[in-house]
Design a protein around this motif. Structure first.
Motif, PDB file in Angstrom:
ATOM      1  N   GLU A 319      36.200  74.048  32.317  1.00 16.82           N
ATOM      2  CA  GLU A 319      36.696  75.088  31.046  1.00 16.82           C
ATOM      3  C   GLU A 319      36.892  76.266  31.301  1.00 16.82           C
ATOM      4  OE1 GLU A 319      32.904  73.196  28.922  1.00 16.82           O
ATOM      5  OE2 GLU A 319      34.780  71.273  27.676  1.00 16.82           O
ATOM      6  N   SER A 322      38.005  78.336  28.063  1.00 14.25           N
ATOM      7  CA  SER A 322      37.108  78.601  26.656  1.00 14.25           C
ATOM      8  C   SER A 322      35.977  79.506  26.974  1.00 14.25           C
ATOM      9  CB  SER A 322      36.082  77.299  26.328  1.00 14.25           C
ATOM     10  OG  SER A 322      35.677  76.953  27.700  1.00 14.25           O
ATOM     11  N   LYS A 323      36.196  79.463  28.459  1.00 12.79           N
ATOM     12  CA  LYS A 323      34.589  80.244  29.275  1.00 12.79           C
ATOM     13  C   LYS A 323      34.898  81.556  28.927  1.00 12.79           C
ATOM     14  CE  LYS A 323      32.037  76.691  31.967  1.00 12.79           C
ATOM     15  NZ  LYS A 323      31.244  76.092  32.772  1.00 12.79           N
ATOM     16  N   SER A 325      37.528  83.435  27.307  1.00 10.75           N
ATOM     17  CA  SER A 325      37.850  83.413  25.956  1.00 10.75           C
ATOM     18  C   SER A 325      36.549  84.280  25.670  1.00 10.75           C
ATOM     19  CB  SER A 325      38.735  82.025  25.599  1.00 10.75           C
ATOM     20  OG  SER A 325      38.623  82.790  24.104  1.00 10.75           O
ATOM     21  N   ASN A 326      35.144  83.132  25.693  1.00  9.79           N
ATOM     22  CA  ASN A 326      34.138  83.434  24.924  1.00  9.79           C
ATOM     23  C   ASN A 326      33.494  84.693  25.657  1.00  9.79           C
ATOM     24  OD1 ASN A 326      33.492  81.499  22.978  1.00  9.79           O
ATOM     25  ND2 ASN A 326      32.874  79.670  24.904  1.00  9.79           N
ATOM     26  N   THR A 354      46.084  82.519  31.176  1.00  9.70           N
ATOM     27  CA  THR A 354      45.686  80.775  30.258  1.00  9.70           C
ATOM     28  C   THR A 354      47.975  80.409  30.967  1.00  9.70           C
ATOM     29  OG1 THR A 354      45.976  79.706  29.287  1.00  9.70           O
ATOM     30  CG2 THR A 354      46.075  81.896  28.378  1.00  9.70           C
ATOM     31  N   ARG A 361      49.762  74.943  27.721  1.00  6.46           N
ATOM     32  CA  ARG A 361      48.622  74.775  26.511  1.00  6.46           C
ATOM     33  C   ARG A 361      49.142  75.781  25.837  1.00  6.46           C
ATOM     34  NH1 ARG A 361      43.456  72.012  27.105  1.00  6.46           N
ATOM     35  NH2 ARG A 361      43.082  72.954  25.187  1.00  6.46           N
ATOM     36  N   HIS A 364      45.711  77.617  23.782  1.00  2.00           N
ATOM     37  CA  HIS A 364      45.150  78.191  24.042  1.00  2.00           C
ATOM     38  C   HIS A 364      45.375  80.253  23.876  1.00  2.00           C
ATOM     39  CE1 HIS A 364      43.292  75.867  27.331  1.00  2.00           C
ATOM     40  NE2 HIS A 364      42.805  76.181  26.530  1.00  2.00           N
ATOM     41  N   GLN A 367      45.122  81.051  20.497  1.00  2.00           N
ATOM     42  CA  GLN A 367      44.057  81.302  20.243  1.00  2.00           C
ATOM     43  C   GLN A 367      43.932  82.988  20.811  1.00  2.00           C
ATOM     44  OE1 GLN A 367      41.208  78.112  22.535  1.00  2.00           O
ATOM     45  NE2 GLN A 367      39.511  79.474  22.633  1.00  2.00           N
TER      46      GLN A 367
END
Lengths: 789, 301
Positions: A319, A322-323, A325-326, A354, A361, A364, A367
């Motif tokens: 992932e 998402s990592k 992004s976080n 991304t 995606r 993404h 996001q």
């Protein structure tokens, strides 16, 4: 301070001289196998390295000299037949030196031989060496000493497969050793910052960055250790390195080391330890340029992703997105002072990542944009031009990637990001979008997308609040509006129903554009609608019955409304042309009253709005031309319209214009079609009237200027005569033509007429034409035969 | 002339040798004249066995009132020159009064001699052991010959050997804690230790460990104290920060050390100290001195 460098040169020269001097005696001792003397002079030689006067760069020069000498000494130590002392004893012997720096250099040198001799486990010796080196706490001297240690131990680590491999957990020892040396070196390096007076901070930072590679080399060594597999990297190496990085609380070190970690270790390690690595980022000092660090990481990862399709599942598995992004979110949160440009740069990197790793995606992408919007919304006004550039980059990235605006249109956050741009940039971005559409020839085919698209480019569509109109560059404005006009043509759907919706939406948006924009957009819109109309006709039958809303009438209503909007501009000429265009379309659809209506509108405009005489001339010719082609009208309507047109023609200001308009009107009564109107009499009337006007013009010219007027008008009329004659208009006789020719000839020869080469040539070619037709023979030839020249 | 020369020369040569002289260990000894000679090494409770050879010079006869050999342990204080204190004195009569015509050999033996003190050559004091052969004569001076030997006594490793650990400092300036692994070292030992910096507010330049020898002689108001620094060993270069720990490893073998001597015959003492010195950038020295006990260990020497 001025002669600081000069002094430094002097000190360096002294140091080098000292080394050379002692090295000379050391060589002598080596040659005579005198260990005691060799130790004495080598220690003295190394004492030169105890200087505090040199900058790192100069110190390095000195160090390299000593380093070369130590290599010779090492060769001597290695050969115990020369000095007869066992390596164990030698290891003790060198420790008798009273000064710590020479002692430790010698200890390291002997230590490397000790390891090679395998009389003691490598790990024990290494551990001892790295521990003893603590004695040097002076940053520069310590760094170089430890760098020497790293250098000599590089090939002697108890790595897997190495000849120095021990019994158990041996790689761990190697790693421990390097890590410890790294930690100590970093501490020394960081400490440099806090020593000496504060005012030379910049100089010190420069000096420090000259030393950074000494520290970084350890990480490189770590990455080279065979035994450091993913497991060990994850469990030991990375956490310990990061611990050091975070704890040292030094921005220069943190930035360099983070970058170093990213660059030296393999991509797949990063991928598998993403969480740990990213976890460290928010803990860094606020002044650290985390965005560059993260950007580089993402660049590397995305390069890795593109290197081979096989690795993509890994990305999904961990992932990565998402990592990242976080992490970015946390970093931005943690570094409150980070300028907007920093945050946005981060988002750009993430977006690039991304796009390259998960091109499928879109969520993404959305996001990322969403996060960016959130960040931007906390900033009252984005005024930093660099930040603006980054936003543009952010928005352009998906366009470039997908080569298709349609994709971008599905991103709900896209327009929201655009909202945060200033007016100029917003327009710029809108232009980028439009150009992208043009370049890729992408067709936007649903009403929803069109809606979004216009939302995106609304900077071009209407005046934004607060925009300073005066500053607008006329050229740019035209360019922009032309682009919008072109864009409208790219909106197309085969389904009339959808197309109509699209048109309505475009209309809704463009109508608010104000008088300056309307002339550009309305015509595109009108033609777009007209195309729909033709499309509708093409599929007639199936559609018309089905959908009551989709009648041509409906479209014509719409068109009327669209064109009416131009009255606000005002742009009567354009409106007139469009009305005529619509009238022609109505003609095509065979709807008489609509066509009539359009003509009425056109006439009204002509009468009320078009005052300029030149414009009138153009307009009347357009009207005549269009009207001539109309075949939908009944006799009555047609009469009304032609009557009007002829009337207008005769009332033009200049005689020449009158004349030309009037003879053009003659075509209104003679349509060269199968069932076209053929009213020869009225044609003749028109032509005669034209002749009269031409005569009047001639006389007026005589009176006004004392010279003959334009003969060319007569030649033109002659041509009309010939045309109708040829087409078989009985009212036009050969004698009439002949008479006209004679008249013209007389006119031309009269003294009062100015020689006019154009008219001469025109006449000559007209006559030649007649001659030519005569020679043709057949029906035509016979006809023309009657004209005597 | 010849006669005159002969008159001042001793009429005989005296040689003192040890029975196991060839196999016995020899150690260097510095004589008064500055020359170093190799002499036999003994320890307490050993039997000192040997022979004295008296060889009259070409057939001269030597009249004497008796020949004796003495084993003397002497302490010589330099400021009190000429005064010897014999703490040990053993005598063996070798011959009754008579005449010597030719070379004669006298065996001698001192059994299990108590020699509690070691030979020592200090700044203000010397402790030495000698064998003294005296041929007593009437009217003319006695003929005397000396043979030096060295005594070293070995002590077993101490059963209790605590480490030295101490926290010292100057309030709000410098706090360190140092630790030496032992308080008692043999002469070829290694001092292992660590210095922890608990607080550093001064700009240190370096740190050294010194070995100092303190020799005190005499007693009461006449006490003379002499301190020598035998070793200066740099432990640290540069300024440490809080939390740093610096290792110590000092090999004692390169230095000429003796065991610690405490109150030898009430005449003198020799003590050893480790002096930890920190030097700051203004060359101010901060130090802490700790006594260590030195002993002689059989295996290592």
């Amino acid at each position: 301070m001025l002669n600081g460098t000069e002094d430094e040169e002097k000190w360096l020269a002294e140091g080098i001289a000292g080394i050379q001097h002692n090295a000379f005696y050391m060589h002598r001792a080596l040659d005579s196998n005198n260990l005691r003397e060799a130790l004495k002079y080598s220690a003295q030689m190394l004492s030169e390295l105890r200087t505090s006067k040199l900058s790192p760069r100069k110190y390095y020069e000195l160090y390299m000299r000593a380093f070369d000498e130590l290599k010779r000494l090492e060769l001597f130590f290695k050969d115990d037949s020369k000095h007869g002392v066992s390596v164990v004893d030698l290891y003790e012997l060198v420790q008798h030196a009273g000064n710590i720096l020479p002692r430790l250099y010698l200890l390291c040198t002997v230590g490397s031989i000790y390891i090679k001799s395998k009389e003691a486990p490598a790990k024990e010796v290494l551990k001892d060496l790295v521990e003893m080196c603590r004695g040097v706490q002076h940053p520069i001297r310590g760094l170089f000493l430890r760098s020497y240690l790293a250098q000599i131990s590089r090939d002697k680590l108890p790595d897997i497969g190495s000849e120095y491999e021990g019994d158990a957990d041996t790689v761990m020892d190697a790693v421990d050793f390097v890590l410890q040396n790294f930690t100590e070196m970093n501490k020394l390096w960081v400490r440099m910052q806090h020593q000496g007076p504060g005012r030379v901070r910049e100089k010190r930072e420069k000096e420090r960055s000259e030393l950074q590679d000494l520290v970084g080399k350890n990480l490189h060594v770590l990455s080279q250790i065979e035994g450091v597999d993913l497991e060990m990297y994850k469990e030991t190496v990375l956490p310990r390195v990061l611990e050091q990085v975070v704890n040292c609380k030094d921005d220069l070190a943190q930035y360099y080391l983070m970058d170093c970690i990213i660059q030296v270790f393999p991509d797949e390690y990063h991928l598998q330890t993403l969480e740990t690595l990213l976890g460290a980022c928010p803990q860094l000092q606020p002044t650290v340029d985390v965005k560059t660090v993260l950007s580089r990481l993402m660049d590397r990862l995305s390069n890795y992703a593109t290197s081979s399709a096989d690795v993509l599942p890994e990305f999904l598995q961990v992932e990565a997105f998402s990592k990242l992004s976080n992490a970015i979110g946390k970093v931005i949160e943690a570094q409150v002072d980070m300028p907007a440009v920093g945050a946005i740069t981060l988002y750009v990197s993430l977006l690039t990542f991304t796009l390259r790793v998960h091109p499928d995606r879109l969520d993404h992408v959305d996001q990322v944009l969403g996060a960016c919007v959130k960040k931007l919304s906390n900033i009252p006004k984005l005024e930093d031009s660099r930040a603006m550039k980054q936003v543009v980059a952010l928005l352009s990235a998906p366009l470039e990637k997908y080569n298709d605006i349609v994709t971008a249109l599905t991103l709900s956050n896209y327009p929201r990001v655009m909202d945060h741009l200033d007016i100029g940039t917003n327009k710029l971005m809108a232009m980028v979008i439009i150009q992208s559409i043009m370049k890729n020839n992408s067709c936007i085919s649903t009403a929803d997308k069109v809606e979004v698209l216009f939302e995106l480019i609304k900077g071009l569509i209407k005046d934004t609040d607060g925009a300073d109109v005066d500053e607008l560059d006329e050229e740019d404005f035209k360019e922009e509006q032309n682009s919008v006009a072109r864009l409208i043509h790219m909106l197309y759907n085969d389904e009339p129903e959808e197309m109509l919706k699209i048109i309505c939406i475009v209309r809704k948006h463009t109508m608010v554009g104000g008088p300056k924009r309307l002339p550009f957009t309305v015509s595109s819109l009108v033609f777009s609608a007209l195309r729909l109309l033709r499309q509708l006709q093409g599929q007639e039958g199936d559609i018309v019955g089905e959908e009551a809303s989709m009648t041509p009438n409906k479209i014509f209503q719409l068109l009327t409304q669209i064109i009416e909007s131009l009255s606000a501009v005002p742009s009567p000429e354009l409106a007139l042309r469009l009305y005529l265009q619509c009238a022609e379309a109505a003609n095509g659809c065979d709807i008489e009253h609509v066509a009539y209506e359009f003509f009425t509108q056109a006439f009204v405009l002509y009468e009320e709005e078009i005052a300029d005489s030149k414009a009138q001339v153009t307009a009347i010719h357009l009207i005549i031309g269009t009207l001539q082609r109309m075949n939908v009208f009944g006799v009555e309507n047609r009469d009304t319209l032609t009557h009007k047109a002829t009337g207008y023609s005769a009332r033009l200001l200049k005689k020449a214009d009158q004349c030309r308009a009037v003879y053009a009107c003659s075509h209104l009564f003679w349509v060269d079609d199968q069932d076209g109107i053929k009213d020869g009499e009225r044609v003749l009337l028109c032509l005669k009237r034209a002749l009269r006007i031409a005569n009047a013009a001639q006389q007026m010219a005589n009176v006004a200027r004392g010279s003959g007027g334009p003969v060319s008008l007569f030649v033109e009329i002659l041509n009309k005569y010939i045309y109708f004659f040829e087409k078989g208009n009985k009212q036009i006789t050969s004698s009439a033509i002949q008479g006209l020719i004679e008249f013209i000839n007389t006119e031309m020869q009269s003294d009062s007429t100015n020689p006019d080469s154009v008219a001469d040539a025109f006449l000559a070619s007209t006559l030649r034409y007649i001659q030519f037709q005569k020679q043709k023979g057949g029906v035509v030839g016979e006809k023309f035969e009657s004209i005597k020249l | 002339m010849n006669y005159l020369v002969g008159a001042f020369k001793p009429p005989c040569n005296i040689f003192i040798s040890f029975t196991d002289g060839r196999s016995r260990k020899q150690v260097p000894l510095k004589k008064e004249n500055g020359k170093t000679v190799m002499v036999a090494l003994f320890q307490s409770q050993e039997n000192i066995v040997g022979e004295v050879v008296i060889e009259p010079i070409h057939g001269k006869k030597v009249e004497h009132n008796g020949v004796k050999i003495e084993l003397l342990g002497q302490i010589e204080l330099y400021f009190d020159r000429g005064n010897f204190y014999d703490f040990t004195s053993l005598v063996r009569e070798l011959d009754v009064p008579g005449e010597l015509y030719e070379r004669k050999t006298y065996p001698f033996e001192f059994s299990t001699v108590e020699m509690p003190y070691e030979s020592y050559n200090g700044v203000n004091v010397r402790l030495r052991y000698i064998l003294k052969v005296t041929i007593s004569r009437n009217y003319v001076s006695n003929i005397v010959e000396y043979e030096d030997f060295v005594v070293r006594n070995y002590t077993p490793p101490p059963s209790i050997n605590n480490s030295i650990k101490m926290e010292v400092g100057i309030e709000d300036c410098l706090h360190i804690e140092f630790e030496y692994s032992k308080s008692k070292y043999h002469l070829k030992d290694v001092i292992i230790g660590k210095i922890y910096f608990l607080l550093v507010r001064i700009k240190l330049k370096n740190m050294e460990l010194e070995i100092r020898r303190r020799e005190s002689t005499g007693s009461g108001p006449n006490t003379y104290v002499e301190t020598e620094t035998l070793a200066k060993f740099e432990l640290m270069d540069g300024a440490p920060v809080r939390g740093e720990s610096i290792p110590i490893r000092l090999f004692l073998s390169p230095y000429e050390l003796t065991p610690t001597y405490r109150n030898i015959n009430n005449k003198f003492s020799v003590k050893y100290y480790l002096n930890l010195v920190l030097v700051d950038e203004e060359d101010r020295r901060y130090f802490k001195q700790q006594e260590i006990t030195m002993y002689r260990n059989l295996e290592a020497s």
